[in-house]
Scaffold this motif. Structure first.
Motif, PDB file in Angstrom:
ATOM      1  N   LYS A 102      18.302   1.085   0.650  1.00 31.88           N
ATOM      2  CA  LYS A 102      17.619   1.373  -0.606  1.00 31.88           C
ATOM      3  C   LYS A 102      16.708   2.603  -0.458  1.00 31.88           C
ATOM      4  CE  LYS A 102      13.818  -1.871   0.027  1.00 31.88           C
ATOM      5  NZ  LYS A 102      13.390  -3.224  -0.165  1.00 31.88           N
ATOM      6  N   VAL A 103      16.507   3.035   0.761  1.00 33.24           N
ATOM      7  CA  VAL A 103      15.722   4.266   0.962  1.00 33.24           C
ATOM      8  C   VAL A 103      16.595   5.295   1.688  1.00 33.24           C
ATOM      9  CG1 VAL A 103      13.450   3.191   1.057  1.00 33.24           C
ATOM     10  CG2 VAL A 103      14.798   3.370   3.154  1.00 33.24           C
ATOM     11  N   LYS A 104      16.103   6.533   1.660  1.00 34.17           N
ATOM     12  CA  LYS A 104      16.825   7.581   2.390  1.00 34.17           C
ATOM     13  C   LYS A 104      16.758   7.265   3.894  1.00 34.17           C
ATOM     14  CE  LYS A 104      13.674  10.967   3.026  1.00 34.17           C
ATOM     15  NZ  LYS A 104      12.832  12.006   2.541  1.00 34.17           N
ATOM     16  N   ARG A 105      17.858   7.467   4.583  1.00 32.51           N
ATOM     17  CA  ARG A 105      17.910   7.161   6.018  1.00 32.51           C
ATOM     18  C   ARG A 105      18.575   8.300   6.767  1.00 32.51           C
ATOM     19  NH1 ARG A 105      16.523   1.862   8.366  1.00 32.51           N
ATOM     20  NH2 ARG A 105      16.400   0.431   6.624  1.00 32.51           N
ATOM     21  N   ALA A 106      18.245   8.417   8.029  1.00 33.47           N
ATOM     22  CA  ALA A 106      19.034   9.298   8.897  1.00 33.47           C
ATOM     23  C   ALA A 106      20.356   8.584   9.148  1.00 33.47           C
ATOM     24  CB  ALA A 106      18.311   9.505  10.214  1.00 33.47           C
ATOM     25  N   LEU A 107      21.417   9.346   9.372  1.00 32.94           N
ATOM     26  CA  LEU A 107      22.716   8.717   9.645  1.00 32.94           C
ATOM     27  C   LEU A 107      22.575   7.718  10.795  1.00 32.94           C
ATOM     28  CD1 LEU A 107      25.889   8.888   9.048  1.00 32.94           C
ATOM     29  CD2 LEU A 107      25.936  10.195  11.180  1.00 32.94           C
ATOM     30  N   LYS A 108      21.892   8.155  11.843  1.00 35.56           N
ATOM     31  CA  LYS A 108      21.689   7.242  12.969  1.00 35.56           C
ATOM     32  C   LYS A 108      20.434   7.643  13.738  1.00 35.56           C
ATOM     33  CE  LYS A 108      24.806   9.482  16.343  1.00 35.56           C
ATOM     34  NZ  LYS A 108      25.034  10.823  15.805  1.00 35.56           N
ATOM     35  N   GLU A 109      19.880   6.661  14.444  1.00 33.89           N
ATOM     36  CA  GLU A 109      18.655   6.910  15.226  1.00 33.89           C
ATOM     37  C   GLU A 109      18.784   6.229  16.582  1.00 33.89           C
ATOM     38  OE1 GLU A 109      14.991   6.964  12.244  1.00 33.89           O
ATOM     39  OE2 GLU A 109      15.955   5.014  12.347  1.00 33.89           O
TER      40      GLU A 109
ATOM     41  N   GLU B 219       6.651   2.749   2.286  1.00 33.05           N
ATOM     42  CA  GLU B 219       5.405   3.280   1.709  1.00 33.05           C
ATOM     43  C   GLU B 219       4.905   2.410   0.556  1.00 33.05           C
ATOM     44  OE1 GLU B 219       6.357   7.380   0.864  1.00 33.05           O
ATOM     45  OE2 GLU B 219       5.996   7.960   2.948  1.00 33.05           O
ATOM     46  N   THR B 220       5.814   1.616  -0.056  1.00 33.07           N
ATOM     47  CA  THR B 220       5.362   0.804  -1.203  1.00 33.07           C
ATOM     48  C   THR B 220       4.496  -0.367  -0.744  1.00 33.07           C
ATOM     49  OG1 THR B 220       7.313  -0.615  -1.181  1.00 33.07           O
ATOM     50  CG2 THR B 220       7.445   1.386  -2.537  1.00 33.07           C
ATOM     51  N   ILE B 221       4.644  -0.777   0.511  1.00 36.81           N
ATOM     52  CA  ILE B 221       3.804  -1.884   1.007  1.00 36.81           C
ATOM     53  C   ILE B 221       2.924  -1.439   2.185  1.00 36.81           C
ATOM     54  CG2 ILE B 221       5.305  -3.783   0.247  1.00 36.81           C
ATOM     55  CD1 ILE B 221       6.420  -3.827   3.166  1.00 36.81           C
ATOM     56  N   SER B 222       3.016  -0.152   2.526  1.00 38.05           N
ATOM     57  CA  SER B 222       2.291   0.397   3.676  1.00 38.05           C
ATOM     58  C   SER B 222       2.514  -0.448   4.926  1.00 38.05           C
ATOM     59  CB  SER B 222       0.788   0.501   3.392  1.00 38.05           C
ATOM     60  OG  SER B 222       0.578   1.385   2.352  1.00 38.05           O
ATOM     61  N   ASP B 223       3.742  -0.784   5.164  1.00 33.31           N
ATOM     62  CA  ASP B 223       4.053  -1.584   6.346  1.00 33.31           C
ATOM     63  C   ASP B 223       5.535  -1.420   6.695  1.00 33.31           C
ATOM     64  OD1 ASP B 223       3.677  -3.264   8.451  1.00 33.31           O
ATOM     65  OD2 ASP B 223       3.038  -4.985   7.257  1.00 33.31           O
ATOM     66  N   TRP B 224       5.898  -1.943   7.857  1.00 31.29           N
ATOM     67  CA  TRP B 224       7.297  -1.879   8.275  1.00 31.29           C
ATOM     68  C   TRP B 224       8.098  -2.904   7.503  1.00 31.29           C
ATOM     69  CZ3 TRP B 224       8.850   2.036  11.335  1.00 31.29           C
ATOM     70  CH2 TRP B 224       7.838   2.761  11.981  1.00 31.29           C
ATOM     71  N   ASN B 225       9.341  -2.547   7.204  1.00 29.77           N
ATOM     72  CA  ASN B 225      10.174  -3.420   6.390  1.00 29.77           C
ATOM     73  C   ASN B 225      11.586  -3.452   6.992  1.00 29.77           C
ATOM     74  OD1 ASN B 225      11.689  -4.610   4.408  1.00 29.77           O
ATOM     75  ND2 ASN B 225      10.881  -3.366   2.712  1.00 29.77           N
TER      76      ASN B 225
END
Ligand code: BGC
Length: 732
Positions: free
Chosen positions: A662-669, A700-706
């Protein structure tokens, strides 16, 4: 209940008791130190406490002599213990007992992809710091590689936050086991040298937490680092050294950092902010050299008389001061007030061996047509060694990381030591001028003459080894200035083209801490990235060239084909270098290979890339399951087969990407890696564990890791651009 289970229960109980009493002992020790600190604080005057919060000389803070509280002595960092500096200015003090072992630059350490070597690095360096009576070693640096023009990339650990996190922790543990504090720097976002004293970085929370902070967080939480250095630049309109968000909220509250925040030298700018936003020790303000000079300068420090006055007239509370002094005394109990710390040692064979091993293991083989390398030392051949970097000292220059190495074996010397049967010719080829801080002194040597001499030597040789790249001069990989161009300077490209006209058997040894433009790649037979390697430079290079060491280094950052292929540069001036007041990290989370992968812009050389003299096959890789819950371990296992003729080491790299996020992501990390040595013809099994929580993004919407649920792709390979298997898993 049977007899056995009874017996096991008893053992378990005993074990728990032991652990508990151990924990209790540690807690009691901690409490007793904290109690001692409280009682010391109660004995100190306001003036004495304020004095402890700022420098008394270039690299020390005062003790309290009447109570026997020692001074704190600091030294750069991060590749060795720097020579002694004058009390009040940046000049060298000309001591005769301060020559040391120079260890390879941190880019090289990162390129080993071997955390065990990072521990050895830390232990050896810590021993040298201890012998030199230093309490704080100003390193390591973990600013993320954002642009190949950043003058200080060589001091850092590359473009990937996971790699930097894994490599920084053992370094810190190694240094600190000597009773010397490591000081992780520069917190944070000091990703360029241009305008570093004031440039204001604007970056999203997501990029901050996912890219720029993880290595610092690992240093604090896993490495338990005892001190941390603020940076010069600003973040969201406030200098980072006394930045409410970085120092108070993130470092001291969220990460519960209990150590000391030290300013960079001259990075404090305001008494209230320094007092209230987390700075504990102010260094380097208003002395000669990097910053402007004032008489009796230490009294004018923001955390000196101006601080004292505000405390006296109750503008600032004494609790603020006591918190700083408590942290400083805690650092002392860990270092110079710890009666059990060892005595240290330096310049011994073991340290040289560690430096040589890391140097050789970090060298990255990037091209090797027709097995140009290794070159057999028993052959009676003529080798033309061309290029200034075959003889230029690379421990000198570079800024604060400059070292006074007891010995530094140049590449030319290393080759001469190894190739006793060969005829070795040497030509400078080009000249860059002497190294000076903050300015360029052009060479006065006739460039054409140098070129012609080199071409004449090359025409007589069986093999040409060209040693070029950058150096530690201003704007060539040096603190205080960025590089001015992506291509090599001093006519090196032209020289190489001329050499290639008379000899097509050319191998290039690139000495640098940065990616450079490589227009001649197709025409040379081989290319090795050899970094700045310290005392054992020449021996380590000769080890790899000769095949005594089979290369296993991997690039800790991408080499773009052209500068604008780099993410930060592709967004134009406001992104890098900014408009001199602000800069905007427009590439956001897509730094390094994340950008190349996601935008399908092929790099010249990819993150994680590096060849060997043997060949490997990654086979039978799989995950233990298909579905996982939160906070569960994913086990990725498989085999590495050495399909070639000599023993070697390979780095298995595991990257993870989220499909349909649902958010922009790097192809892989990168989420896991393991270096494994495999004998020729042999097979070694590998198991890499990843906690599903580590697949979270910073929301960023919850200021935490999701941790998003759904499908993820696991990529296994030996470089960001060489993935050999892919699996789909799901998080429930
Ligand atoms: C550098 C630091 C260094 C300090 C002391 C500063 O200019 O940025 O990395 O530790 O000087 O030499």
């Amino acid at each position: 209940m049977n007899k056995n289970s009874h017996y096991y229960k008893l053992i378990l109980l005993l074990f728990c008791c032991l652990c508990f009493s151990n924990m209790k002992a540690q807690k009691t020790k901690k409490n007793s130190i904290e109690n001692k600190i409280d009682s010391i604080i109660s004995l100190l005057t306001l003036e004495e406490k304020v004095a402890m919060c700022h420098a008394q000389s270039k690299f020390s803070t005062p003790g309290v002599d009447r109570l026997g509280i020692p001074e704190i002595w600091m030294s750069d960092g991060p590749h060795g213990v720097r020579g002694e500096i004058n009390w009040d200015d940046w000049g060298y003090a000309n001591w005769t007992n301060d020559s040391i072992t120079a260890f390879p630059a941190l880019t090289c350490l990162a390129a080993t992809f071997n955390p065990k070597l990072s521990k050895e690095y830390g232990i050896s360096l810590g021993e040298e710091a201890r012998y030199r009576k230093k309490d704080v070693l100003l390193g390591p640096g973990v600013n993320i590689y954002r642009t190949p023009l950043n003058g200080r990339n060589f001091e850092y650990m590359g473009e990937d936050p996971y790699l930097a996190s894994k490599m920084v922790v053992p370094y810190i543990q190694g240094v600190q086991q000597n009773g010397v504090a490591a000081c992780v720097k520069h917190f944070a976002l000091n990703n360029q040298e241009l305008w570093r004293n004031h440039i204001n970085v604007e970056v999203s929370d997501r990029a901050l937490y996912e890219i720029y902070l993880p290595a610092f967080k690992a240093a604090v939480i896993e490495g338990k680092v005892w001190s941390l250095m603020g940076a010069y630049n600003q973040f969201r309109g406030q200098h980072t050294t006394h930045n409410q968000i970085l120092m108070n909220t993130i470092l001291k509250e969220d990460w519960a950092f209990d150590g000391v925040v030290i300013s960079d030298w001259g990075s404090a700018h305001n008494t209230n902010e320094a007092a209230l936003n987390g700075l504990d020790i102010e260094m380097g303000t208003g002395t000669d050299g990097l910053t402007t000079s004032t008489k009796n300068t230490y009294d004018y420090y923001y955390l000196a008389n101006p601080f004292l006055e505000k405390l006296k007239n109750n503008e600032l509370s004494e609790d603020v001061l006591n918190d700083k002094v408590r942290r400083i005394l805690r650092l002392m109990f860990r270092t110079n007030m710890n009666p059990n710390r060892s005595f240290g040692r330096m310049n011994n064979q073991e340290h040289l061996d560690v430096a040589r091993k890391i140097a050789a293991e970090g060298i990255v083989l990037l091209k090797n047509e027709n097995s140009f390398f290794p070159i057999n030392p028993s052959k009676k051949i003529t080798i033309a060694v061309i290029g200034e970097n075959a003889t230029k000292s690379m421990t000198v220059g570079g800024g604060s990381s400059e070292l006074k190495a007891k010995n530094e074996i140049s590449p030319l010397q290393g080759l001469k030591n190894k190739y006793k049967n060969a005829t070795i010719l040497y030509g400078l080829g080009y000249a860059s001028g002497p190294s000076a801080y903050g300015r360029v002194i052009p060479s006065t040597i006739d460039a054409d003459k140098l070129k012609n001499e080199a071409v004449a030597l090359a025409s007589k040789a069986d093999i040409v080894l060209f040693f070029g790249g950058l150096n530690k001069n201003h704007q060539q990989d040096c603190e205080g200035g960025d590089r001015q161009e992506f291509e090599l300077s001093f006519g090196q490209n032209e020289l190489l083209n001329e050499l290639l006209k008379v000899n097509n058997n050319v191998g290039v040894l690139l000495v640098s801490g940065n990616a450079v433009e490589i227009p001649w790649l197709d025409n040379v037979k081989a290319l090795m990235q050899t970094w700045y390697l310290g005392s054992e430079t020449g021996n380590a290079i000769a080890d790899v060239i000769s095949g005594d060491v089979n290369p296993s280094g991997k690039l800790p950052f991408s080499f773009p084909k052209k500068l604008n292929d780099n993410a930060a540069h592709s967004f134009g001036k406001l992104s890098y270098p900014g408009d001199s007041i602000n800069q905007y990290y427009k590439e956001d989370i897509l730094v390094g290979y994340r950008w190349h992968d996601t935008k399908k812009i092929k790099p010249l050389f990819a993150f994680g890339e590096g060849k060997s003299y043997t060949t490997f096959k990654l086979s039978d890789f799989k995950t233990d399951k298909k579905e996982y819950a939160q906070n569960e371990m994913i086990t990725i296992s498989g085999n590495v087969i050495n399909t070639g003729e000599i023993d070697g080491a390979e780095v298995v790299q595991v990257y993870v990407g989220k499909s349909k996020s649902k958010v922009k992501r790097a192809l892989k990390e990168l989420k896991g890696f393991q270096k494994v040595t495999v004998l020729k013809g042999g097979t070694e099994s590998v198991e890499i564990l990843i906690n599903t929580n580590d697949l979270s993004f910073y929301d960023e919407t919850i200021s935490d890791w999701n941790l998003e649920k759904g499908a993820y792709i696991i990529y296994v390979g030996n470089a960001a651009n060489n993935i050999t298997s892919k699996f789909k898993i799901a998080i429930k």
